[in-house]
Design a protein around this motif. Structure first.
Motif, PDB file in Angstrom:
ATOM      1  N   TYR A  25       0.842  -1.200   0.000  1.00 39.15           N
ATOM      2  CA  TYR A  25       0.000   0.000   0.000  1.00 39.15           C
ATOM      3  C   TYR A  25       0.879   1.254   0.000  1.00 39.15           C
ATOM      4  CZ  TYR A  25      -3.743   3.269   1.188  1.00 39.15           C
ATOM      5  OH  TYR A  25      -4.632   4.324   1.176  1.00 39.15           O
ATOM      6  N   ALA A  26       1.996   1.198   0.699  1.00 36.80           N
ATOM      7  CA  ALA A  26       2.938   2.322   0.666  1.00 36.80           C
ATOM      8  C   ALA A  26       3.462   2.546  -0.744  1.00 36.80           C
ATOM      9  CB  ALA A  26       4.091   2.064   1.630  1.00 36.80           C
ATOM     10  N   ARG A  27       3.820   1.464  -1.419  1.00 35.99           N
ATOM     11  CA  ARG A  27       4.315   1.599  -2.790  1.00 35.99           C
ATOM     12  C   ARG A  27       3.237   2.162  -3.708  1.00 35.99           C
ATOM     13  NH1 ARG A  27       2.873  -0.177  -6.659  1.00 35.99           N
ATOM     14  NH2 ARG A  27       1.665  -1.767  -5.566  1.00 35.99           N
ATOM     15  N   TYR A  28       1.987   1.712  -3.494  1.00 40.29           N
ATOM     16  CA  TYR A  28       0.862   2.263  -4.257  1.00 40.29           C
ATOM     17  C   TYR A  28       0.780   3.782  -4.058  1.00 40.29           C
ATOM     18  CZ  TYR A  28      -3.960   3.598  -5.208  1.00 40.29           C
ATOM     19  OH  TYR A  28      -5.084   4.252  -5.663  1.00 40.29           O
ATOM     20  N   LEU A  29       0.877   4.229  -2.815  1.00 40.76           N
ATOM     21  CA  LEU A  29       0.799   5.666  -2.531  1.00 40.76           C
ATOM     22  C   LEU A  29       1.953   6.426  -3.175  1.00 40.76           C
ATOM     23  CD1 LEU A  29      -0.220   5.526   1.248  1.00 40.76           C
ATOM     24  CD2 LEU A  29      -1.691   6.165  -0.682  1.00 40.76           C
ATOM     25  N   MET A  30       3.153   5.847  -3.135  1.00 38.97           N
ATOM     26  CA  MET A  30       4.311   6.484  -3.762  1.00 38.97           C
ATOM     27  C   MET A  30       4.149   6.591  -5.270  1.00 38.97           C
ATOM     28  SD  MET A  30       7.274   4.529  -1.562  1.00 38.97           S
ATOM     29  CE  MET A  30       8.639   5.167  -2.551  1.00 38.97           C
TER      30      MET A  30
ATOM     31  N   ALA B 249       3.111   7.086   3.252  1.00 39.54           N
ATOM     32  CA  ALA B 249       3.817   5.920   2.712  1.00 39.54           C
ATOM     33  C   ALA B 249       5.001   5.548   3.596  1.00 39.54           C
ATOM     34  CB  ALA B 249       4.288   6.206   1.290  1.00 39.54           C
ATOM     35  N   GLN B 250       5.749   6.543   4.049  1.00 37.57           N
ATOM     36  CA  GLN B 250       6.896   6.265   4.906  1.00 37.57           C
ATOM     37  C   GLN B 250       6.449   5.625   6.219  1.00 37.57           C
ATOM     38  OE1 GLN B 250       9.313   9.680   5.855  1.00 37.57           O
ATOM     39  NE2 GLN B 250      11.016   8.429   6.528  1.00 37.57           N
ATOM     40  N   SER B 251       5.348   6.109   6.784  1.00 35.86           N
ATOM     41  CA  SER B 251       4.838   5.519   8.032  1.00 35.86           C
ATOM     42  C   SER B 251       4.444   4.059   7.826  1.00 35.86           C
ATOM     43  CB  SER B 251       3.628   6.323   8.535  1.00 35.86           C
ATOM     44  OG  SER B 251       3.997   7.647   8.859  1.00 35.86           O
TER      45      SER B 251
ATOM     46  N   LYS C 278       6.082   0.626   9.525  1.00 35.29           N
ATOM     47  CA  LYS C 278       5.280  -0.419  10.153  1.00 35.29           C
ATOM     48  C   LYS C 278       5.602  -1.774   9.538  1.00 35.29           C
ATOM     49  CE  LYS C 278       2.018  -2.241  12.687  1.00 35.29           C
ATOM     50  NZ  LYS C 278       2.159  -2.378  14.161  1.00 35.29           N
ATOM     51  N   SER C 279       5.789  -1.802   8.217  1.00 39.07           N
ATOM     52  CA  SER C 279       6.159  -3.052   7.547  1.00 39.07           C
ATOM     53  C   SER C 279       7.465  -3.596   8.104  1.00 39.07           C
ATOM     54  CB  SER C 279       6.291  -2.811   6.034  1.00 39.07           C
ATOM     55  OG  SER C 279       6.801  -3.948   5.383  1.00 39.07           O
ATOM     56  N   LEU C 280       8.447  -2.719   8.297  1.00 37.01           N
ATOM     57  CA  LEU C 280       9.740  -3.156   8.815  1.00 37.01           C
ATOM     58  C   LEU C 280       9.674  -3.511  10.297  1.00 37.01           C
ATOM     59  CD1 LEU C 280      12.087  -0.688   6.932  1.00 37.01           C
ATOM     60  CD2 LEU C 280      11.956  -3.162   6.640  1.00 37.01           C
TER      61      LEU C 280
ATOM     62  N   ILE D 154      14.196  -0.819   0.357  1.00 39.18           N
ATOM     63  CA  ILE D 154      14.415  -0.155  -0.931  1.00 39.18           C
ATOM     64  C   ILE D 154      13.453   1.013  -1.092  1.00 39.18           C
ATOM     65  CG2 ILE D 154      14.211  -0.438  -3.435  1.00 39.18           C
ATOM     66  CD1 ILE D 154      15.166  -3.361  -2.985  1.00 39.18           C
ATOM     67  N   LEU D 155      12.188   0.812  -0.733  1.00 41.53           N
ATOM     68  CA  LEU D 155      11.198   1.872  -0.888  1.00 41.53           C
ATOM     69  C   LEU D 155      11.487   3.054   0.050  1.00 41.53           C
ATOM     70  CD1 LEU D 155       8.010  -0.338  -1.241  1.00 41.53           C
ATOM     71  CD2 LEU D 155       9.113   0.992  -3.042  1.00 41.53           C
ATOM     72  N   ILE D 156      11.921   2.759   1.274  1.00 39.03           N
ATOM     73  CA  ILE D 156      12.290   3.850   2.178  1.00 39.03           C
ATOM     74  C   ILE D 156      13.503   4.589   1.633  1.00 39.03           C
ATOM     75  CG2 ILE D 156      13.292   4.352   4.437  1.00 39.03           C
ATOM     76  CD1 ILE D 156      11.350   2.522   5.709  1.00 39.03           C
ATOM     77  N   ALA D 157      14.436   3.858   1.061  1.00 38.10           N
ATOM     78  CA  ALA D 157      15.602   4.504   0.449  1.00 38.10           C
ATOM     79  C   ALA D 157      15.163   5.451  -0.661  1.00 38.10           C
ATOM     80  CB  ALA D 157      16.567   3.452  -0.089  1.00 38.10           C
ATOM     81  N   GLU D 158      14.160   5.054  -1.445  1.00 42.51           N
ATOM     82  CA  GLU D 158      13.654   5.925  -2.508  1.00 42.51           C
ATOM     83  C   GLU D 158      13.053   7.202  -1.935  1.00 42.51           C
ATOM     84  OE1 GLU D 158      11.003   3.729  -5.004  1.00 42.51           O
ATOM     85  OE2 GLU D 158      12.528   2.271  -5.597  1.00 42.51           O
ATOM     86  N   ILE D 159      12.338   7.082  -0.815  1.00 45.19           N
ATOM     87  CA  ILE D 159      11.778   8.272  -0.168  1.00 45.19           C
ATOM     88  C   ILE D 159      12.897   9.179   0.338  1.00 45.19           C
ATOM     89  CG2 ILE D 159      10.468   9.074   1.841  1.00 45.19           C
ATOM     90  CD1 ILE D 159       8.607   6.695   1.461  1.00 45.19           C
TER      91      ILE D 159
END
Length: 239
Positions: free
Chosen positions: A115-120, A129-131, A135-137, A148-153
């Protein structure tokens, strides 16, 4: 941003053989026979994943709906359902499906990540998305794709040091995904380390050879190395 991260290494077997290998038609025929003999949600989910691999989204949609009819609490099927809706560009319905999956399975780490990736990908809700990724981690610290997605943010916000840290964590847990190499290339481009960026983009293209975006980024990285044109063709093969 890329589309749904659908992990296709679903661990299923058909008569002792992993169904993800071999012919699509043979595997589909086997699954259809198994479903006819004994309909099971897992078989329908296997069929849906097979269709996803071929980008037959309508067939995948039908199969995953049948899986959910047989097993309403099948969390992987709920997530795949949302991802298929997104891939079909039914974005409002996809968002609702992601939210419903999180509400129904609050300990499902991949649902938070997706869902975070969808929002991004489709909105400007980067903070939310970061929050969700955090939570995922929290639920699965070894989820390399969340790193990887947090790194992109972090890159979007100019925090290259934090981005590098999350890429290193992702590399520790997971290597062979084009998104990792694409993100690492972007980091190196911002750090003006163009040769390293090109190397990662080439690795990404090996994993996703039909991706035109990767090819364009690779060409840009090569150009940024200030290599004379006479050598560019050679470097496309040897980097």
């Amino acid at each position: 941003m890329a589309g749904p991260i659908i992990e296709l290494d679903f661990k299923g077997e058909i008569q002792g053989k992993r169904y993800v290998s071999g012919s699509y038609r043979r595997n589909r025929a086997k699954l259809e026979r198994m479903i006819k003999e004994e309909p099971q949600a897992e078989y329908y989910l296997m069929l849906a994943v097979l269709e996803v691999r071929k980008h037959y989204w309508n067939r995948a949609h039908q199969a995953v709906e049948k899986a959910l009819t047989l097993a309403p609490d099948y969390k992987e099927a709920h997530l795949l359902y949302a991802q298929i809706l997104e891939a079909k560009q039914e974005l409002v319905e996809a968002a609702r499906a992601y939210q419903a999956t999180l509400h129904r399975f609050p300990q499902f780490s991949k649902a938070y990540r997706e869902y975070a990736r969808y929002l991004m990908t489709h909105t400007d809700s980067i903070t939310l998305a970061q929050s969700l990724l955090l939570k995922s981690l929290e639920l699965d610290p070894k989820d390399a794709l969340s790193h990887i997605l947090i790194a992109e943010i972090c890159l979007l916000r100019g925090k290259t040091g934090q981005a590098l840290l999350h890429f290193e964590l992702a590399q520790h847990y997971y290597l062979d995904h084009p998104r990792f190499h694409q993100g690492k290339a972007r980091l190196f481009m911002e750090m003006e380390r163009y040769e390293e960026a090109a190397k990662h983009l080439k690795l990404a293209m090996r994993l996703d050879p039909k991706n035109k975006v990767l090819r364009n980024q690779f060409a840009q990285a090569l150009k940024a190395t200030n290599t004379p044109k006479i050598f560019l063709f050679w470097k496309r093969w040897v980097i």
